[in-house]
Design a protein around this motif. Sequence first.
Motif, PDB file in Angstrom:
ATOM      1  N   TYR A 185      18.588   3.627  17.292  1.00  0.00           N
ATOM      2  CA  TYR A 185      16.624   3.858  17.122  1.00  0.00           C
ATOM      3  C   TYR A 185      16.454   3.237  17.333  1.00  0.00           C
ATOM      4  O   TYR A 185      16.534   2.170  17.111  1.00  0.00           O
ATOM      5  CB  TYR A 185      17.251   4.714  16.051  1.00  0.00           C
ATOM      6  CG  TYR A 185      17.688   5.974  15.543  1.00  0.00           C
ATOM      7  CD1 TYR A 185      17.163   7.659  15.724  1.00  0.00           C
ATOM      8  CD2 TYR A 185      19.517   6.163  15.298  1.00  0.00           C
ATOM      9  CE1 TYR A 185      17.801   8.511  15.268  1.00  0.00           C
ATOM     10  CE2 TYR A 185      20.324   7.596  14.881  1.00  0.00           C
ATOM     11  CZ  TYR A 185      19.355   8.844  14.935  1.00  0.00           C
ATOM     12  OH  TYR A 185      20.280   9.466  15.376  1.00  0.00           O
ATOM     13  N   TYR A 186      15.367   3.886  17.754  1.00  0.00           N
ATOM     14  CA  TYR A 186      14.334   2.913  18.158  1.00  0.00           C
ATOM     15  C   TYR A 186      12.504   2.762  17.880  1.00  0.00           C
ATOM     16  O   TYR A 186      12.493   2.475  18.109  1.00  0.00           O
ATOM     17  CB  TYR A 186      13.895   2.690  19.537  1.00  0.00           C
ATOM     18  CG  TYR A 186      15.303   1.631  20.549  1.00  0.00           C
ATOM     19  CD1 TYR A 186      15.764   0.897  20.084  1.00  0.00           C
ATOM     20  CD2 TYR A 186      16.168   2.999  21.131  1.00  0.00           C
ATOM     21  CE1 TYR A 186      16.648  -0.078  20.570  1.00  0.00           C
ATOM     22  CE2 TYR A 186      17.345   2.295  21.526  1.00  0.00           C
ATOM     23  CZ  TYR A 186      18.023   1.388  21.464  1.00  0.00           C
ATOM     24  OH  TYR A 186      18.404   1.034  22.068  1.00  0.00           O
ATOM     25  N   SER A 187      12.410   4.631  16.874  1.00  0.00           N
ATOM     26  CA  SER A 187      11.973   4.676  16.389  1.00  0.00           C
ATOM     27  C   SER A 187      11.958   4.881  14.808  1.00  0.00           C
ATOM     28  O   SER A 187      13.103   5.240  14.218  1.00  0.00           O
ATOM     29  CB  SER A 187      11.071   6.299  17.154  1.00  0.00           C
ATOM     30  OG  SER A 187      10.035   6.726  16.595  1.00  0.00           O
ATOM     31  N   ASP A 188      10.587   5.055  14.265  1.00  0.00           N
ATOM     32  CA  ASP A 188      10.486   5.611  12.953  1.00  0.00           C
ATOM     33  C   ASP A 188      10.179   6.483  12.602  1.00  0.00           C
ATOM     34  O   ASP A 188      10.000   7.196  11.602  1.00  0.00           O
ATOM     35  CB  ASP A 188       9.064   4.919  12.307  1.00  0.00           C
ATOM     36  CG  ASP A 188       9.133   2.721  12.343  1.00  0.00           C
ATOM     37  OD1 ASP A 188      10.366   2.529  12.466  1.00  0.00           O
ATOM     38  OD2 ASP A 188       8.353   2.283  12.549  1.00  0.00           O
ATOM     39  N   GLU A 189      10.364   7.656  13.492  1.00  0.00           N
ATOM     40  CA  GLU A 189      10.346   9.093  12.874  1.00  0.00           C
ATOM     41  C   GLU A 189      11.416   9.893  12.425  1.00  0.00           C
ATOM     42  O   GLU A 189      11.117  10.667  11.182  1.00  0.00           O
ATOM     43  CB  GLU A 189      10.703   9.918  14.645  1.00  0.00           C
ATOM     44  CG  GLU A 189       9.965  11.105  14.476  1.00  0.00           C
ATOM     45  CD  GLU A 189       9.707  11.713  16.023  1.00  0.00           C
ATOM     46  OE1 GLU A 189      10.387  12.915  16.108  1.00  0.00           O
ATOM     47  OE2 GLU A 189       9.961  10.799  17.053  1.00  0.00           O
ATOM     48  N   TRP A 190      12.525   8.700  12.081  1.00  0.00           N
ATOM     49  CA  TRP A 190      13.418   9.542  11.459  1.00  0.00           C
ATOM     50  C   TRP A 190      13.646   7.879  10.422  1.00  0.00           C
ATOM     51  O   TRP A 190      14.703   7.278  10.583  1.00  0.00           O
ATOM     52  CB  TRP A 190      14.526  10.249  12.174  1.00  0.00           C
ATOM     53  CG  TRP A 190      14.915  10.974  13.650  1.00  0.00           C
ATOM     54  CD1 TRP A 190      14.490  11.712  12.918  1.00  0.00           C
ATOM     55  CD2 TRP A 190      14.344  10.039  14.522  1.00  0.00           C
ATOM     56  NE1 TRP A 190      14.244  12.664  14.288  1.00  0.00           N
ATOM     57  CE2 TRP A 190      14.341  12.210  14.981  1.00  0.00           C
ATOM     58  CE3 TRP A 190      13.905   9.498  15.765  1.00  0.00           C
ATOM     59  CZ2 TRP A 190      13.513  12.024  16.420  1.00  0.00           C
ATOM     60  CZ3 TRP A 190      14.139   9.939  17.167  1.00  0.00           C
ATOM     61  CH2 TRP A 190      13.849  10.932  17.425  1.00  0.00           C
ATOM     62  N   PRO A 191      13.069   7.703   9.316  1.00  0.00           N
ATOM     63  CA  PRO A 191      12.683   6.410   9.099  1.00  0.00           C
ATOM     64  C   PRO A 191      14.662   6.806   7.547  1.00  0.00           C
ATOM     65  O   PRO A 191      14.870   5.276   7.536  1.00  0.00           O
ATOM     66  CB  PRO A 191      12.291   7.110   7.676  1.00  0.00           C
ATOM     67  CG  PRO A 191      11.858   7.747   7.924  1.00  0.00           C
ATOM     68  CD  PRO A 191      12.253   8.838   9.192  1.00  0.00           C
ATOM     69  N   THR A 192      15.122   7.422   7.159  1.00  0.00           N
ATOM     70  CA  THR A 192      16.651   6.945   6.963  1.00  0.00           C
ATOM     71  C   THR A 192      17.060   7.670   7.545  1.00  0.00           C
ATOM     72  O   THR A 192      17.467   8.553   7.844  1.00  0.00           O
ATOM     73  CB  THR A 192      16.428   8.197   5.158  1.00  0.00           C
ATOM     74  OG1 THR A 192      16.156   9.061   6.054  1.00  0.00           O
ATOM     75  CG2 THR A 192      14.905   8.019   4.744  1.00  0.00           C
ATOM     76  N   HIS A 193      18.627   7.432   6.329  1.00  0.00           N
ATOM     77  CA  HIS A 193      20.027   7.620   7.596  1.00  0.00           C
ATOM     78  C   HIS A 193      20.660   8.948   7.505  1.00  0.00           C
ATOM     79  O   HIS A 193      20.761   9.565   8.169  1.00  0.00           O
ATOM     80  CB  HIS A 193      20.930   6.562   6.421  1.00  0.00           C
ATOM     81  CG  HIS A 193      22.402   7.222   6.902  1.00  0.00           C
ATOM     82  ND1 HIS A 193      23.100   6.233   8.442  1.00  0.00           N
ATOM     83  CD2 HIS A 193      23.634   7.584   6.152  1.00  0.00           C
ATOM     84  CE1 HIS A 193      23.844   7.050   8.265  1.00  0.00           C
ATOM     85  NE2 HIS A 193      24.084   7.494   7.475  1.00  0.00           N
TER      86      HIS A 193
END
Length: 184
Positions: free
Chosen positions: A31-39
């Motif tokens: 992942y390179y985006s903070d769009e999905w911050p959690t596992h």
Amino acid sequence: MSRFFSSRDSCPAIKNILILDSEGKRVAVKYYSDEWPTHSSRLAFEKSLFTKSLKSNARNEAEISMFDSNIVIYKFVQDLHFFVTGGDEENELILVSVLQGLYDAIALLLRATVDKRETLENLDLIFLCIDEIVDQGMILETDANVLAGKVAIQSMDVSAPLSEQTISQALASAREHLTRTLLK
């Protein structure tokens, strides 16, 4: 009125690269985006994306789909599902070239045996390949031959006997040895 672009605005960006198995389980993901911050949010995204993509037949050619305001390019090969995600403003052809470059480089590295077992056995090569394609979301390279060459050089064991090295590894060893002797 002119608009100033940051390097991020003018350069296509990848949000993630996913390789899932035929059951939707992770094989290799980045992942390179903070769009999905959690596992858990990443797993939920992967599950819903996998479920939606099952309705298509992306066996021979890459499919393009909008999913949660993102463009997702995906392709199924054997028991693996390859996904590349970009923002809704990204150029689909560039995203397709990333996916195709990834798959072709992996096929070269795994000697055309692209399946879950081979991929798991060579996971280090797969992650090196992903890292050579994209760095922090920025696309670096999409040419499969260049990618496979860089990964092969990075992963080679120079202490291995010449008879156990591939031709490209042996040439890289010879080039490195020649460079060392010339610089002495």
